[in-house]
Design a protein around this motif. Sequence first.
Motif, PDB file in Angstrom:
ATOM      1  N   ASN A  27       0.824  -1.201   0.000  1.00 25.45           N
ATOM      2  CA  ASN A  27       0.000   0.000   0.000  1.00 25.45           C
ATOM      3  C   ASN A  27       0.865   1.260   0.000  1.00 25.45           C
ATOM      4  OD1 ASN A  27      -2.671   1.435   0.466  1.00 25.45           O
ATOM      5  ND2 ASN A  27      -1.482   2.109   2.238  1.00 25.45           N
ATOM      6  N   ASP A  28       1.856   1.303   0.878  1.00 32.74           N
ATOM      7  CA  ASP A  28       2.733   2.474   0.958  1.00 32.74           C
ATOM      8  C   ASP A  28       3.507   2.691  -0.341  1.00 32.74           C
ATOM      9  OD1 ASP A  28       1.825   2.787   3.529  1.00 32.74           O
ATOM     10  OD2 ASP A  28       3.686   2.090   4.489  1.00 32.74           O
ATOM     11  N   LEU A  29       3.954   1.607  -0.968  1.00 34.38           N
ATOM     12  CA  LEU A  29       4.654   1.729  -2.239  1.00 34.38           C
ATOM     13  C   LEU A  29       3.729   2.279  -3.324  1.00 34.38           C
ATOM     14  CD1 LEU A  29       6.755  -1.546  -2.177  1.00 34.38           C
ATOM     15  CD2 LEU A  29       7.672   0.791  -2.182  1.00 34.38           C
ATOM     16  N   TRP A  30       2.492   1.843  -3.312  1.00 34.25           N
ATOM     17  CA  TRP A  30       1.539   2.340  -4.303  1.00 34.25           C
ATOM     18  C   TRP A  30       1.258   3.829  -4.094  1.00 34.25           C
ATOM     19  CZ3 TRP A  30      -0.126   1.407  -8.882  1.00 34.25           C
ATOM     20  CH2 TRP A  30      -1.233   2.093  -9.369  1.00 34.25           C
ATOM     21  N   VAL A  31       1.044   4.222  -2.853  1.00 29.86           N
ATOM     22  CA  VAL A  31       0.765   5.632  -2.551  1.00 29.86           C
ATOM     23  C   VAL A  31       1.953   6.507  -2.949  1.00 29.86           C
ATOM     24  CG1 VAL A  31       0.377   7.275  -0.662  1.00 29.86           C
ATOM     25  CG2 VAL A  31      -0.931   5.145  -0.760  1.00 29.86           C
ATOM     26  N   ALA A  32       3.167   6.030  -2.731  1.00 30.69           N
ATOM     27  CA  ALA A  32       4.381   6.804  -3.025  1.00 30.69           C
ATOM     28  C   ALA A  32       4.958   6.471  -4.398  1.00 30.69           C
ATOM     29  CB  ALA A  32       5.419   6.544  -1.944  1.00 30.69           C
ATOM     30  N   ARG A  33       4.175   5.869  -5.287  1.00 34.44           N
ATOM     31  CA  ARG A  33       4.686   5.337  -6.558  1.00 34.44           C
ATOM     32  C   ARG A  33       5.427   6.367  -7.403  1.00 34.44           C
ATOM     33  NH1 ARG A  33      -0.616   5.906  -6.611  1.00 34.44           N
ATOM     34  NH2 ARG A  33      -1.617   7.127  -8.254  1.00 34.44           N
ATOM     35  N   HIS A  34       5.104   7.635  -7.284  1.00 37.70           N
ATOM     36  CA  HIS A  34       5.773   8.663  -8.079  1.00 37.70           C
ATOM     37  C   HIS A  34       7.218   8.896  -7.635  1.00 37.70           C
ATOM     38  CE1 HIS A  34       4.038  10.660  -4.577  1.00 37.70           C
ATOM     39  NE2 HIS A  34       5.006  11.562  -4.706  1.00 37.70           N
ATOM     40  N   ARG A  35       7.593   8.409  -6.455  1.00 37.83           N
ATOM     41  CA  ARG A  35       8.963   8.588  -5.969  1.00 37.83           C
ATOM     42  C   ARG A  35       9.628   7.260  -5.619  1.00 37.83           C
ATOM     43  NH1 ARG A  35       8.873   9.001  -0.281  1.00 37.83           N
ATOM     44  NH2 ARG A  35       6.754   8.968   0.512  1.00 37.83           N
ATOM     45  N   VAL A  36       9.132   6.176  -6.235  1.00 39.55           N
ATOM     46  CA  VAL A  36       9.673   4.836  -5.979  1.00 39.55           C
ATOM     47  C   VAL A  36      10.567   4.418  -7.144  1.00 39.55           C
ATOM     48  CG1 VAL A  36       9.090   2.392  -5.748  1.00 39.55           C
ATOM     49  CG2 VAL A  36       7.741   4.107  -4.536  1.00 39.55           C
ATOM     50  N   ARG A  37      11.766   3.993  -6.820  1.00 36.17           N
ATOM     51  CA  ARG A  37      12.642   3.350  -7.809  1.00 36.17           C
ATOM     52  C   ARG A  37      12.353   1.853  -7.703  1.00 36.17           C
ATOM     53  NH1 ARG A  37      18.971   2.324  -7.729  1.00 36.17           N
ATOM     54  NH2 ARG A  37      19.213   1.665  -9.885  1.00 36.17           N
ATOM     55  N   PHE A  38      11.616   1.353  -8.667  1.00 32.99           N
ATOM     56  CA  PHE A  38      11.075   0.000  -8.628  1.00 32.99           C
ATOM     57  C   PHE A  38      12.163  -1.056  -8.781  1.00 32.99           C
ATOM     58  CE2 PHE A  38       9.075  -3.718 -10.648  1.00 32.99           C
ATOM     59  CZ  PHE A  38       8.106  -3.992  -9.700  1.00 32.99           C
ATOM     60  N   SER A  39      11.945  -2.188  -8.136  1.00 32.57           N
ATOM     61  CA  SER A  39      12.830  -3.342  -8.263  1.00 32.57           C
ATOM     62  C   SER A  39      11.978  -4.584  -8.498  1.00 32.57           C
ATOM     63  CB  SER A  39      13.661  -3.517  -6.995  1.00 32.57           C
ATOM     64  OG  SER A  39      14.251  -4.803  -6.973  1.00 32.57           O
ATOM     65  N   LEU A  40      12.147  -5.197  -9.660  1.00 29.54           N
ATOM     66  CA  LEU A  40      11.434  -6.432  -9.959  1.00 29.54           C
ATOM     67  C   LEU A  40      11.824  -7.527  -8.972  1.00 29.54           C
ATOM     68  CD1 LEU A  40       9.520  -8.041 -11.771  1.00 29.54           C
ATOM     69  CD2 LEU A  40      11.482  -8.548 -13.253  1.00 29.54           C
ATOM     70  N   GLY A  41      13.079  -7.536  -8.558  1.00 33.39           N
ATOM     71  CA  GLY A  41      13.538  -8.540  -7.596  1.00 33.39           C
ATOM     72  C   GLY A  41      12.785  -8.453  -6.277  1.00 33.39           C
ATOM     73  N   LEU A  42      12.736  -7.270  -5.677  1.00 34.31           N
ATOM     74  CA  LEU A  42      12.051  -7.117  -4.390  1.00 34.31           C
ATOM     75  C   LEU A  42      10.553  -7.343  -4.543  1.00 34.31           C
ATOM     76  CD1 LEU A  42      12.391  -6.525  -1.394  1.00 34.31           C
ATOM     77  CD2 LEU A  42      12.051  -4.099  -1.908  1.00 34.31           C
ATOM     78  N   ALA A  43       9.968  -6.830  -5.624  1.00 34.66           N
ATOM     79  CA  ALA A  43       8.541  -7.050  -5.859  1.00 34.66           C
ATOM     80  C   ALA A  43       8.245  -8.544  -6.010  1.00 34.66           C
ATOM     81  CB  ALA A  43       8.083  -6.281  -7.092  1.00 34.66           C
ATOM     82  N   SER A  44       9.157  -9.272  -6.667  1.00 37.15           N
ATOM     83  CA  SER A  44       8.970 -10.720  -6.835  1.00 37.15           C
ATOM     84  C   SER A  44       9.018 -11.431  -5.491  1.00 37.15           C
ATOM     85  CB  SER A  44      10.056 -11.288  -7.759  1.00 37.15           C
ATOM     86  OG  SER A  44       9.997 -10.697  -9.020  1.00 37.15           O
ATOM     87  N   TRP A  45       9.970 -11.037  -4.644  1.00 42.07           N
ATOM     88  CA  TRP A  45      10.068 -11.652  -3.322  1.00 42.07           C
ATOM     89  C   TRP A  45       8.840 -11.321  -2.477  1.00 42.07           C
ATOM     90  CZ3 TRP A  45      12.781 -15.634  -2.551  1.00 42.07           C
ATOM     91  CH2 TRP A  45      13.971 -15.829  -3.237  1.00 42.07           C
ATOM     92  N   MET A  46       8.314 -10.119  -2.613  1.00 38.13           N
ATOM     93  CA  MET A  46       7.090  -9.760  -1.891  1.00 38.13           C
ATOM     94  C   MET A  46       5.930 -10.636  -2.357  1.00 38.13           C
ATOM     95  SD  MET A  46       7.431  -5.606  -1.721  1.00 38.13           S
ATOM     96  CE  MET A  46       5.987  -5.329  -0.672  1.00 38.13           C
ATOM     97  N   MET A  47       5.846 -10.864  -3.672  1.00 40.86           N
ATOM     98  CA  MET A  47       4.781 -11.702  -4.217  1.00 40.86           C
ATOM     99  C   MET A  47       4.922 -13.144  -3.728  1.00 40.86           C
ATOM    100  SD  MET A  47       3.571 -12.212  -8.177  1.00 40.86           S
ATOM    101  CE  MET A  47       5.210 -12.571  -8.741  1.00 40.86           C
TER     102      MET A  47
END
Length: 191
Positions: A27-47
């Motif tokens: 939720n916090d990442l989505w709210v702050a999405r305009h200032r997030v440097r995305f990582s497929l690796g971390l997002a994958s581990w979260m999933m």
Amino acid sequence: MTGIEITIALLSFVYALALTHLLQSANDLWVARHRVRFSLGLASWMMVSGLLLILNWLVLAPVARSDWSSQVVLANLLTAIAQYFTCSLVAIRVTDDGMVDMRAYEARQGASVRVAYLVLVGWAMAVNLLHWDDLGGEDPLTPAAFLSLSATELAFSAALILGFWRKERWLTWGPALAYAGYLVLVLLGLV
């Protein structure tokens, strides 16, 4: 409440806390999405953490027998605690201002995440081996059946261990995405 109901309530509480970490972070990442440097690796581990958490939680329902031994209760509690750490370690805390660098967080926490998963997978395989009958196994667990049952976890663990020595980015997100795909198939009842 019976003893098993109390045990399931405790395990559910631990799983709910772990899920709260993941959901709050997402939720916090989505709210702050305009200032997030995305990582497929971390997002994958979260999933993977979320899918594995849901799967482990759902497994409790059919095996909730009234005759759990104290060893099976302890094994399930330690599994829930290990699962909690896999979730809390990947759940990035988002500050109110400044860039949120998922890649930097992944670089700092990547080894801890891999260790947490290795502990969880190793522990789950040990529980399956030692308490197969107590956990509802219908046939005796032979070494060949155990290797067949654990093949995915062994391959996943090998990829995690390889990631300690090799630094290619695909070794961060590749095993996580592959395992996430496997967990989705398990949840859908296709595996």
